[in-house]
Scaffold this motif. Structure first.
Motif, short mmCIF file in Angstrom:
data_model
loop_
_atom_site.label_atom_id
_atom_site.label_comp_id
_atom_site.label_asym_id
_atom_site.label_seq_id
_atom_site.Cartn_x
_atom_site.Cartn_y
_atom_site.Cartn_z
N VAL A 138 16.45 32.53 43.55
CA VAL A 138 16.50 31.74 44.79
C VAL A 138 15.44 32.25 45.77
O VAL A 138 14.72 31.47 46.40
CB VAL A 138 17.91 31.80 45.42
CG1 VAL A 138 17.91 31.18 46.80
CG2 VAL A 138 18.91 31.09 44.51
N LEU A 139 15.32 33.59 45.87
CA LEU A 139 14.31 34.16 46.76
C LEU A 139 12.91 33.75 46.30
O LEU A 139 12.05 33.41 47.12
CB LEU A 139 14.42 35.69 46.78
CG LEU A 139 15.62 36.23 47.57
CD1 LEU A 139 15.68 37.75 47.48
CD2 LEU A 139 15.52 35.79 49.04
N THR A 140 12.69 33.76 44.99
CA THR A 140 11.38 33.36 44.46
C THR A 140 11.07 31.92 44.85
O THR A 140 9.97 31.60 45.31
CB THR A 140 11.37 33.47 42.93
OG1 THR A 140 11.84 34.76 42.57
CG2 THR A 140 9.98 33.25 42.38
N LEU A 141 12.07 31.04 44.66
CA LEU A 141 11.85 29.62 44.98
C LEU A 141 11.52 29.47 46.46
O LEU A 141 10.63 28.69 46.83
CB LEU A 141 13.09 28.80 44.63
CG LEU A 141 13.38 28.67 43.14
CD1 LEU A 141 14.55 27.72 42.90
CD2 LEU A 141 12.16 28.18 42.38
N PHE A 142 12.22 30.22 47.30
CA PHE A 142 11.95 30.16 48.72
C PHE A 142 10.50 30.57 49.01
O PHE A 142 9.76 29.89 49.73
CB PHE A 142 12.94 31.07 49.45
CG PHE A 142 12.71 31.14 50.92
CD1 PHE A 142 13.03 30.07 51.73
CD2 PHE A 142 12.16 32.27 51.50
CE1 PHE A 142 12.81 30.12 53.09
CE2 PHE A 142 11.94 32.34 52.86
CZ PHE A 142 12.26 31.26 53.65
N ALA A 143 10.09 31.68 48.39
CA ALA A 143 8.71 32.16 48.60
C ALA A 143 7.71 31.13 48.09
O ALA A 143 6.70 30.84 48.74
CB ALA A 143 8.51 33.49 47.90
N ALA A 150 11.24 26.82 39.12
CA ALA A 150 12.59 27.00 38.60
C ALA A 150 12.57 27.06 37.08
O ALA A 150 13.35 27.80 36.46
CB ALA A 150 13.49 25.87 39.09
N THR A 151 11.68 26.26 36.46
CA THR A 151 11.57 26.29 35.00
C THR A 151 11.20 27.69 34.52
O THR A 151 11.82 28.23 33.58
CB THR A 151 10.47 25.30 34.55
OG1 THR A 151 10.80 24.02 35.06
CG2 THR A 151 10.37 25.25 33.05
N TYR A 152 10.22 28.28 35.17
CA TYR A 152 9.80 29.63 34.78
C TYR A 152 10.92 30.63 34.97
O TYR A 152 11.22 31.44 34.09
CB TYR A 152 8.57 30.06 35.59
CG TYR A 152 7.29 29.85 34.84
CD1 TYR A 152 6.94 30.71 33.79
CD2 TYR A 152 6.44 28.80 35.14
CE1 TYR A 152 5.78 30.51 33.07
CE2 TYR A 152 5.27 28.59 34.43
CZ TYR A 152 4.95 29.45 33.39
OH TYR A 152 3.81 29.25 32.69
N VAL A 153 11.57 30.57 36.14
CA VAL A 153 12.64 31.53 36.44
C VAL A 153 13.75 31.40 35.40
O VAL A 153 14.18 32.38 34.80
CB VAL A 153 13.17 31.28 37.87
CG1 VAL A 153 14.42 32.12 38.11
CG2 VAL A 153 12.10 31.62 38.89
N THR A 154 14.18 30.15 35.17
CA THR A 154 15.30 29.93 34.25
C THR A 154 14.96 30.40 32.84
O THR A 154 15.76 31.11 32.20
CB THR A 154 15.64 28.42 34.20
OG1 THR A 154 15.67 27.93 35.52
CG2 THR A 154 16.96 28.19 33.50
N LEU A 155 13.79 30.01 32.35
CA LEU A 155 13.45 30.38 30.98
C LEU A 155 13.29 31.89 30.85
O LEU A 155 13.65 32.46 29.81
CB LEU A 155 12.17 29.66 30.55
CG LEU A 155 12.39 28.19 30.20
CD1 LEU A 155 11.07 27.48 29.99
CD2 LEU A 155 13.25 28.05 28.95
N ASN A 156 12.79 32.55 31.89
CA ASN A 156 12.67 34.01 31.82
C ASN A 156 14.04 34.68 31.80
O ASN A 156 14.26 35.61 31.03
CB ASN A 156 11.84 34.53 33.00
CG ASN A 156 10.37 34.52 32.67
OD1 ASN A 156 9.99 34.86 31.54
ND2 ASN A 156 9.55 34.12 33.61
#
Lengths: 519, 317
Positions: free
Chosen positions: B16-21, B294-300
């Motif tokens: 979530v923090l990443t998406l915000f950034a 979000a795709t990157y975060v989720t897949l990671n």
């Protein structure tokens, strides 16, 4: 209507033939015989432009995809004919008052919207007003500022009161922005797809595709021949050419000129060119040094090799320009002006008249101005060196070119899509105080003639005035106009068109969906 | 399992923090671009009055931080907003493009992942054989060519010369699955050629690495057949790096295909993003950008979880 200067190459000859009103069928001489429209078939078009941000709002139309939809689904009051004059469409007749400052349009009685409703005067008024007023964000807002009032006179007559006389006013109403929508309590529903045109929209995905179906109850005789039309956005030039070669589409615009000769060998395809009003310009700011001296401007105009630009940048698909914006296919074109040609000695002569031995200038350029503008600028710089003019080519980013460079830079590259009449062209880009007067030119004689010619209903006098104005542009204005580009498209040999078509814009002035047919 | 649930929670918060950034970076990036939506849409035909009218209607005349906060509060309530240019809801714009992108990515992955892993295993099994060399040369050649070139070569051979497949990968809601599979074969094949090398080489390297371990030698000594050594003994221990590289490539198939979309005129997310950036249509850019992030975060996260699950020591930890 003859172009004064074209090379004796095959392409040049054909360009001349097109200017004379002949339709080209490269390698297909037989097709010229068949001009009887036939109903039926599906036309599939691969278009270069089209964005996912496109909307139905006529104020926002900004690319070919939407222009084509606009003319197919909606209608304008008048439409441009093959001879460049206004022809009846939703309006069956019109007449000006004595000084051309008030125009009365009679609407057709039988014109209906696709939901069956009859066209009314109030629809016309609301549709035009959509582009006027302070809150309007329309591209034609400044064009319509000459309208003082629009009023209905009964249910099928509309009167336009102008702020001053304008003999060309009907042609303005051919603009693709000014299609007529249904009035809803004094305004139009800008997102509505209900129009008076020959086609209805079955499916519209912005920036991807549009599917159109012919209306069975279309009121205009002898038009709308295709049963269905599919418009596809195919942005990549190679993909567009491939789709045509493999028969997935029947017509593409803007083919890749470099590979076009290879494609033209295919017996099922043909290349179509039109000598339109599109031209490339290099505006010099006549208020900024050193271009504030008319001799400097003349020197620069003689230092460019126009033929080299046509041959090498446009690959022959164009004609040399003569430093005024009136195309040879337009009414009031002046064929008697001497053609400006590459002449370093004359350029030096004008430099010395300005009291200079040499000149150091910067030309700001970008391919956003026109495809090949950067190469054209480099070519110009090389040619100008022989005239002691040292041009630094300053390449600018494509993004934001129109907002950051054009109108701000003292010398840059630009283009004009052109206008149907000299008055509209001059008023848009050459009149003192015009928003897009990119040379900041204020020539008193020119502006006097512009106003006088606008309301002059005697065609002989108008021809003289416009001839003089073209001369003034050529001799005094800051716009260097090296070339007029041709509109090039490629299509299946099954696609047929009338013997004479309108050449102002590409593809029968974008009215091909309604006017062309399939063999 | 506490290890795993702790990791998931941690990653979700970080995500979530990443998406915000990312959203803040996208906003700043678009703001730094020359021109705004009004100028981009009006282009050469802009006048000061029409620009002002556009900006007033869309709120582009407000200060940047207010526009960002306005957008952010909408997103926090689940509203992605409307496209500035076409006024259509961003969610509607995204839906059809999203399913197209996912379809093409899944199609390419279904071909590419098994092919890559199988080739990697076989190459490891017959290490340094002509087969191994051939597969390596082939895969590396495919990845070394720009994807548009691969695509043009495939079009030339399969569409123009042989006439087997269409050059335009046009699909919409009405297209049947069989038809979509047929029309999208060339783009899927292009993507497969581009991603196979990475996964294949990683599989091969990971297996070869494990094959050097003493326990593999033990298995060989007691007479286990070679294919069984690889599948039963080596593969489970090489799974973690393979899963990671597969996840990375899956993410690429979703977010990195804009060139292939352009060549085949495929209406996916990439094209939408390019259009939106060029017209400075911020809500659309943000939505697509956030989806890609979000795709990157989720897949990671998924790759990490699967790596842990595949390792009994970590799993029990």
């Amino acid at each position: 209507m003859t172009s004064t200067n074209w090379a004796t190459s095959r392409r040049g000859f054909m360009a001349g033939a097109a200017a004379g009103g002949l339709v080209l069928g490269m390698g297909m001489p037989a097709m010229a015989q068949d001009h009887t429209p036939k109903k039926g078939g599906t036309l599939r078009v691969g278009y270069t432009q089209g964005e996912s941000s496109d909307s139905m709002d006529p104020a926002t139309y900004s690319n070919d995809f939407m222009f084509a939809i606009s003319y197919a689904v909606f209608s304008t009051l008048v439409e441009i004919g093959p001879d460049g004059t206004a022809q009846p469409s939703l309006a069956e007749s019109w007449e000006p008052d004595a000084d051309a400052a008030s125009w009365t349009f009679r609407l057709r009685d039988d014109a209906t919207f696709s939901d069956g409703m009859k066209l009314r005067a109030v629809d016309v008024i609301s549709s035009i007003r959509h582009h006027m007023g302070d809150a309007s964000k329309s591209g034609v807002k400044s064009l319509l500022s000459q309208i003082a009032d629009i009023r209905a006179d009964g249910d099928s007559t509309v009167v336009f009161d102008l702020t001053s006389g304008s003999a060309d006013f009907p042609l303005i109403l051919n603009d693709y922005h000014l299609t007529i929508r249904k009035d809803m309590d004094g305004r139009i529903d800008a997102d509505s797809m209900i129009g008076t045109g020959g086609y209805v929209i079955e499916n519209f995905e912005p920036g991807v595709r549009a599917d159109l179906r012919r209306r069975d109850d279309y009121w205009k005789e002898g038009r709308a021949h295709f049963d269905r039309v599919v418009l596809l956005k195919v942005g990549d030039p190679a993909a567009r050419m491939n789709a045509l070669v493999t028969g997935e589409v029947d017509l593409i615009d803007r083919p890749d000129l470099k590979t076009l000769p290879l494609m033209a060998r295919n017996p099922n395809l043909r290349v179509h060119t039109q000598n339109g009003t599109l031209h490339y310009t290099m505006p010099m700011n006549t208020k900024a040094a050193p271009f504030d001296d008319a001799n400097v401007r003349m020197a620069v105009k003689y230092a460019i090799d126009r033929q080299a630009i046509v041959d090498k940048i446009l690959l022959g698909y164009g004609t040399v320009g003569n430093d005024h914006p009136i195309a040879s296919s337009m009414p009031f074109y002046n064929p008697d002006l001497e053609q400006h040609a590459y002449d370093p000695d004359k350029a030096k002569h004008f430099l010395s008249k300005a009291g200079l031995d040499g000149l150091d200038i910067t030309l700001q350029t970008s391919d956003a101005a026109f495809n090949g503008a950067v190469d054209a600028s480099v070519l110009f710089a090389e040619a100008a060196r022989a005239a002691n003019i040292n041009i630094t080519v300053d390449r600018q980013p494509d993004d934001g070119y129109w907002s950051n460079v054009w109108l701000k830079s003292p010398f840059c590259c630009s283009y004009w899509g052109g206008r149907p009449t000299p008055d509209l062209m001059f008023s848009a880009g050459y009149a003192a105080g015009a928003d897009w007067n990119d040379t900041h030119w204020e020539n008193p004689r020119f502006n006097e003639l512009l106003v006088a010619a606008r309301s002059e209903l005697d065609q002989g006098l108008r021809t003289e005035m416009y001839a003089e104005m073209q001369g003034l542009c050529q001799q005094d204005n800051g716009s260097l106009i090296p070339a007029f580009g041709q509109y090039v498209s490629a299509m299946s040999t099954k696609i047929r068109m009338p013997e004479r078509i309108s050449e102002m814009w590409d593809l029968d002035s974008v009215r091909f969906i309604e006017r062309w047919w399939m063999a | 399992m506490s290890n795993v649930s702790k990791l998931i929670l941690q990653r979700l918060i970080l995500g979530v923090l990443t998406l915000f950034a990312v959203s803040a970076l996208i906003f700043v990036g678009i703001e730094l671009q020359p021109g705004d939506l009004a100028q981009q849409i009006l282009g050469q035909s802009a006048t000061p009055e029409t620009l002002a009218a556009w900006r007033a209607e869309l709120g582009l005349d407000l200060p940047a931080h207010l526009r960002y906060l306005d957008w952010l509060s909408g997103v926090a309530q689940g509203d992605l907003g409307n496209s500035l240019a076409s006024r259509r809801p961003v969610a509607d714009l995204l839906m059809s493009r999203l399913s197209n992108t996912m379809f093409l990515a899944a199609y390419a992955a279904i071909i590419a992942v098994p092919v890559a892993v199988a080739l990697g295993l076989l190459a490891a099994m017959w290490r340094n054989s002509p087969f191994d060399r051939g597969v390596n040369v082939g895969a590396l050649s495919a990845i070394s060519m720009p994807e548009f070139f691969v695509a043009y070569v495939l079009i030339l051979v399969f569409s123009i010369r042989l006439g087997w497949f269409p050059t335009l990968a046009r699909i919409d809601e009405a297209t049947s699955l069989g038809d979509a599979v047929y029309r999208c074969f060339l783009p899927a094949l292009t993507l497969m050629l581009v991603v196979v090398a990475h996964m294949m080489r990683m599989t091969r390297a990971a297996i070869i690495n494990v094959l050097a371990s003493p326990y593999i030698e033990m298995a060989r000594l007691k007479g286990v057949p070679r294919w069984r050594v690889i599948l039963r003994h080596a593969l489970p221990n090489a799974a973690a790096p393979i899963i990671n590289v597969v996840a990375l490539n899956l993410a690429y198939l979703i977010v990195g295909v804009v060139v292939v979309e352009a060549v085949f005129s495929y209406p996916g997310m990439g094209q939408l993003l390019v259009d939106a950036v060029s017209s400075r249509d911020l809500p659309v850019v943000q939505a697509v950008g956030l989806f890609f992030a979000a795709t990157y975060v989720t897949l990671n996260v998924l790759a990490d979880i699967l790596s842990i699950m595949s390792n009994p020591r970590l799993r029990r930890g």
